[in-house]
Design a protein around this motif. Structure first.
Motif, mmCIF file in Angstrom:
data_model
loop_
_atom_site.group_PDB
_atom_site.id
_atom_site.type_symbol
_atom_site.label_atom_id
_atom_site.label_comp_id
_atom_site.label_asym_id
_atom_site.label_seq_id
_atom_site.Cartn_x
_atom_site.Cartn_y
_atom_site.Cartn_z
ATOM 1 N N THR A 235 -1.807 13.567 0.989
ATOM 2 C CA THR A 235 -1.723 14.930 0.310
ATOM 3 C C THR A 235 -2.955 15.417 0.887
ATOM 4 O O THR A 235 -3.378 16.523 0.750
ATOM 5 C CB THR A 235 -3.040 14.407 -1.016
ATOM 6 O OG1 THR A 235 -4.081 13.960 -0.631
ATOM 7 C CG2 THR A 235 -1.992 13.623 -1.874
ATOM 8 N N GLY B 140 -4.995 8.080 4.829
ATOM 9 C CA GLY B 140 -5.457 6.948 3.925
ATOM 10 C C GLY B 140 -4.856 6.540 2.852
ATOM 11 O O GLY B 140 -3.613 6.212 2.988
ATOM 12 N N THR B 141 -6.151 5.913 2.244
ATOM 13 C CA THR B 141 -4.545 4.529 0.965
ATOM 14 C C THR B 141 -4.476 5.149 -0.514
ATOM 15 O O THR B 141 -5.978 5.157 -0.762
ATOM 16 C CB THR B 141 -4.914 3.433 1.009
ATOM 17 O OG1 THR B 141 -4.569 2.699 2.634
ATOM 18 C CG2 THR B 141 -4.214 2.644 0.476
ATOM 19 N N HIS B 142 -3.696 5.986 -1.190
ATOM 20 C CA HIS B 142 -3.516 6.334 -2.263
ATOM 21 C C HIS B 142 -3.502 5.733 -3.315
ATOM 22 O O HIS B 142 -4.365 5.348 -4.281
ATOM 23 C CB HIS B 142 -2.119 7.130 -2.554
ATOM 24 C CG HIS B 142 -2.025 8.206 -3.277
ATOM 25 N ND1 HIS B 142 -2.909 9.175 -4.053
ATOM 26 C CD2 HIS B 142 -1.157 7.411 -5.023
ATOM 27 C CE1 HIS B 142 -2.709 9.398 -4.905
ATOM 28 N NE2 HIS B 142 -1.171 8.571 -5.803
ATOM 29 N N THR C 161 0.992 -1.589 -0.090
ATOM 30 C CA THR C 161 0.055 0.507 0.005
ATOM 31 C C THR C 161 0.959 0.811 0.013
ATOM 32 O O THR C 161 1.799 1.258 0.687
ATOM 33 C CB THR C 161 -0.593 0.251 1.507
ATOM 34 O OG1 THR C 161 -0.423 -0.125 2.116
ATOM 35 C CG2 THR C 161 -2.066 -1.242 1.018
ATOM 36 N N GLN C 162 0.280 2.547 -0.177
ATOM 37 C CA GLN C 162 1.897 3.569 -0.369
ATOM 38 C C GLN C 162 -0.007 4.834 0.293
ATOM 39 O O GLN C 162 -1.283 4.584 -0.389
ATOM 40 C CB GLN C 162 0.820 4.083 -1.871
ATOM 41 C CG GLN C 162 2.001 5.544 -2.061
ATOM 42 C CD GLN C 162 2.019 5.728 -3.287
ATOM 43 O OE1 GLN C 162 1.415 6.026 -4.537
ATOM 44 N NE2 GLN C 162 3.498 5.532 -3.930
ATOM 45 N N GLU C 163 0.841 5.307 1.320
ATOM 46 C CA GLU C 163 -0.360 5.617 1.793
ATOM 47 C C GLU C 163 -0.620 7.359 1.325
ATOM 48 O O GLU C 163 -0.269 8.141 -0.122
ATOM 49 C CB GLU C 163 0.387 6.838 3.325
ATOM 50 C CG GLU C 163 0.897 5.911 4.428
ATOM 51 C CD GLU C 163 1.434 6.271 5.325
ATOM 52 O OE1 GLU C 163 0.767 7.021 6.090
ATOM 53 O OE2 GLU C 163 2.853 5.141 5.495
ATOM 54 N N ASP C 164 -1.568 8.313 0.889
ATOM 55 C CA ASP C 164 -2.436 9.013 0.584
ATOM 56 C C ASP C 164 -1.766 10.544 1.726
ATOM 57 O O ASP C 164 -2.339 10.960 2.724
ATOM 58 C CB ASP C 164 -3.864 9.258 0.664
ATOM 59 C CG ASP C 164 -4.437 10.636 0.226
ATOM 60 O OD1 ASP C 164 -3.486 11.190 -0.365
ATOM 61 O OD2 ASP C 164 -5.752 10.200 -0.217
#
Length: 254
Positions: free
Chosen positions: A54, A59-61, A49-52
């Motif tokens: 922004t 959340g998950t980006h 997973t890549q974190e959001d």
């Protein structure tokens, strides 16, 4: 029409059925393995997973999921020669019926003479320094014949500890399984299932290639029925190819 099967919503499942196996790559027909109490597939994933970053709150980006492995688990109720050999990584030898003459032993009263072959019949026990000079010992009051050998009674009248004994006997055909003498087998499996919760409709699962590991437990004495719990891994079958064609397993249902 086939399209009607794909539209079904009500499809509860409670399956029973036969399991067939053959060595992977073999051209012989798959053979039934007997009563299988449990059979199932377990999937595990590697999730990246890549974190959001922004906005506040996180959340998950982005996410990528890949299947790490598919495990197969089974519980065999029939401890036949093939199932047992596969489950202990064993080599099977078929022993033909025959006779044994003057098998040598040394007596210990209250002990077992473990014979080279099982379930002896027509047993003749002799005592003496040599087989040629030995005299026959009567069974009554001296020994018992058991599947595993000849048991000398603790109060045997005509045998003493350290006596040289000679046993002649007959035996029937049997199988001998030498455990931990080979590598794990790779199998092709077919589950011919019937869905009891859906009018007995068929559920056929082809597992194209799977390893079978050694059993976790081999019960020799227990209060209930014995069973073989085994696990393995569903492996890629390189002979399968094409768009939408699985290289692991396939399910067909009516």
């Amino acid at each position: 029409m086939a399209i009607e099967v794909t539209k079904q919503i009500y499809k509860p499942s409670m399956t029973v059925g036969q399991v067939y196996a053959r060595a992977y790559g073999s051209t012989v027909l798959p053979m039934p393995v007997g009563n299988v109490l449990e059979l199932g597939l377990e999937h595990s994933e590697d999730v990246q997973t890549q974190e959001d970053m922004t906005a506040i709150g996180g959340g998950t980006h982005a996410e990528v999921r890949r299947v790490k492995e598919v495990k197969i688990k089974a519980k065999f109720a029939d401890l036949n020669v093939i199932n047992l050999a596969r489950s202990v990584l064993g080599t099977v030898e078929s022993i033909d019926a025959g006779t044994e003459a003057d098998e040598p032993h040394v007596a210990t009263l209250g002990g077992l003479l473990p014979l080279q072959h099982i379930s002896p019949t027509a047993v003749v026990l002799k005592k003496g320094a040599t087989a040629a000079a030995a005299a026959v010992v009567d069974m009554a009051g001296n020994y018992e014949v058991r599947p595993e050998g000849v048991f000398l009674l603790a109060d045997a009248a005509d045998v003493a500890s350290a006596d040289k004994l000679w046993v002649s006997y007959s035996y029937g055909e049997y199988a001998a399984i030498e455990a931990l003498t080979t590598k794990a087998v790779e199998l092709e499996l077919i589950f011919g299932g019937l869905n009891e919760a859906d009018s007995g409709n068929p559920v056929v699962v082809n597992i194209f290639r799977a390893s079978q590991g050694i059993t976790k437990n081999l019960t020799l004495i227990g209060k209930g029925f014995n069973a073989l719990d085994v696990e393995g891994t569903v492996l890629m079958d390189p002979t399968k190819s094409g768009a939408g064609i699985s290289r692991y397993y396939r399910t067909r249902m009516g």
